[in-house]
Scaffold this active site. Structure first.
Site, PDB file in Angstrom:
ATOM      1  CG  PHE A 158      -3.439  15.417   1.879  1.00 27.22           C
ATOM      2  CD1 PHE A 158      -4.281  14.309   1.857  1.00 27.22           C
ATOM      3  CD2 PHE A 158      -2.969  15.928   0.669  1.00 27.22           C
ATOM      4  CE1 PHE A 158      -4.650  13.725   0.651  1.00 27.22           C
ATOM      5  CE2 PHE A 158      -3.334  15.343  -0.542  1.00 27.22           C
ATOM      6  CZ  PHE A 158      -4.182  14.247  -0.543  1.00 27.22           C
ATOM      7  CG  ASP A 200      -5.733   8.519   6.884  1.00 27.16           C
ATOM      8  OD1 ASP A 200      -5.539   8.704   8.089  1.00 27.16           O
ATOM      9  OD2 ASP A 200      -6.310   9.361   6.171  1.00 27.16           O
ATOM     10  CD  GLU A 240      -3.051   0.941   0.305  1.00 24.83           C
ATOM     11  OE1 GLU A 240      -2.458   1.585  -0.581  1.00 24.83           O
ATOM     12  OE2 GLU A 240      -4.237   1.117   0.575  1.00 24.83           O
ATOM     13  CG  ASP A 241      -1.003   4.802  -1.439  1.00 25.20           C
ATOM     14  OD1 ASP A 241      -1.697   4.120  -0.655  1.00 25.20           O
ATOM     15  OD2 ASP A 241      -1.510   5.642  -2.208  1.00 25.20           O
TER      16      ASP A 241
HETATM   17  P1  5GP Z   1      -7.763   4.795   4.751  1.00 26.25           P
HETATM   18  O1  5GP Z   1      -8.794   3.903   4.158  1.00 26.25           O
HETATM   19  O2  5GP Z   1      -6.642   4.060   5.458  1.00 26.25           O
HETATM   20  O3  5GP Z   1      -8.334   5.900   5.609  1.00 26.25           O
HETATM   21  O4  5GP Z   1      -7.134   5.608   3.583  1.00 26.25           O
HETATM   22  C1  5GP Z   1      -6.312   5.029   2.686  1.00 26.25           C
HETATM   23  C2  5GP Z   1      -6.312   5.755   1.372  1.00 26.25           C
HETATM   24  O5  5GP Z   1      -6.619   7.164   1.503  1.00 26.25           O
HETATM   25  C3  5GP Z   1      -4.930   5.699   0.811  1.00 26.25           C
HETATM   26  O6  5GP Z   1      -4.728   4.503   0.074  1.00 26.25           O
HETATM   27  C4  5GP Z   1      -4.884   6.944  -0.018  1.00 26.25           C
HETATM   28  O7  5GP Z   1      -5.443   6.686  -1.275  1.00 26.25           O
HETATM   29  C5  5GP Z   1      -5.749   7.943   0.735  1.00 26.25           C
HETATM   30  N1  5GP Z   1      -4.928   8.783   1.641  1.00 26.25           N
HETATM   31  C6  5GP Z   1      -4.910   8.763   2.986  1.00 26.25           C
HETATM   32  N2  5GP Z   1      -4.038   9.672   3.482  1.00 26.25           N
HETATM   33  C7  5GP Z   1      -3.486  10.292   2.401  1.00 26.25           C
HETATM   34  C8  5GP Z   1      -2.496  11.338   2.249  1.00 26.25           C
HETATM   35  O8  5GP Z   1      -1.915  11.901   3.195  1.00 26.25           O
HETATM   36  N3  5GP Z   1      -2.199  11.681   0.961  1.00 26.25           N
HETATM   37  C9  5GP Z   1      -2.784  11.101  -0.132  1.00 26.25           C
HETATM   38  N4  5GP Z   1      -2.405  11.531  -1.331  1.00 26.25           N
HETATM   39  N5  5GP Z   1      -3.711  10.114  -0.025  1.00 26.25           N
HETATM   40  C10 5GP Z   1      -4.055   9.718   1.231  1.00 26.25           C
HETATM   41 MG    MG Z   2      -4.347   3.903  -1.881  1.00 28.42          MG
END
Ligand code: 5GP
Ligand code: MG
Length: 180
Positions: A157, A108, A104-105
């Site tokens: 972010f 969050d 994963e990138d």
């Molecule tokens: P989660 O489901 O864990 O809340 O969010 C995961 C997804 O939200 C990540 O795969 C990404 O696509 C997006 N995301 C969450 N935080 C960031 C951030 O700081 N920057 C960017 N560009 N995308 C984020």
């Molecule tokens: Mg993602």
């Protein structure tokens, strides 16, 4: 490297230079190389689009035999009262009995990764772990432990190195953080 960049309506400043990202990717690859050395052909599963650059650099540092594939989590509106459902697309072939490493990138809140893990667990793999480039410890509240975290950041972010702001910024080799 430009210190400040503009993407659509927001300004971003450099937060993590490429050299530092590379060191973090090397460190997490070392851990994987130690942990998976004796496992039968692990499968790296990258989540598109954000993980493409991390996967590309990570996989070059992997010393054990492996397979690699990419999947996507697509959202669609459920027809009944289920609301928004995420489904996993692009997984071809069974993963039963396989050691799966999700790439994963950024993790969050963990909502996306939880969907992914639940979906994959139903397919009876030998093991599932998550390897993420970024992890936000203050935000993550899910029970599934994220074993491999290349870097941890606060609730900010970021863009670059695969991560986007409204589809822009993915090709940047450094990580930028949004400014006020
Ligand atoms: P989660 O489901 O864990 O809340 O969010 C995961 C997804 O939200 C990540 O795969 C990404 O696509 C997006 N995301 C969450 N935080 C960031 C951030 O700081 N920057 C960017 N560009 N995308 C984020
Ligand atoms: Mg993602």
């Amino acid at each position: 490297m430009k210190d400040i960049i503009q993407l659509r309506d927001r300004k971003f400043r450099v937060m993590i230079p490429a050299e530092e990202i590379d060191r973090a990717v090397c460190a997490v690859a070392d851990r994987l190389n130690a942990d998976y050395a004796d496992k039968e052909t692990p499968l790296f599963l990258g989540i598109l689009n954000g993980s493409f650059m991390f996967m590309s650099d990570l996989i070059k540092k992997i010393e054990f035999q492996n397979e690699l594939s990419f999947v996507k989590l697509s959202s669609y509106e459920g027809t009944e009262s289920t609301g928004v459902v995420k489904s996993l697309i692009g997984l071809n072939g069974p993963i039963e009995g396989r050691h799966v490493i999700i790439v994963e990138d950024i993790v969050d809140t963990g909502k996306s990764i939880e969907h992914m893990v639940h979906d994959l667990q139903r397919r009876n793999p030998a093991s599932i772990e998550v390897c993420t480039l970024f992890y936000k410890p203050e935000s993550y509240k899910k029970p599934f432990p994220i074993k491999y975290r290349a870097m941890e950041i606060g609730n900010e972010f970021i863009v670059g190195y695969g991560l986007d702001y409204e589809q822009l910024g993915r090709s940047l080799k450094d990580i930028y953080v949004v400014t006020e």
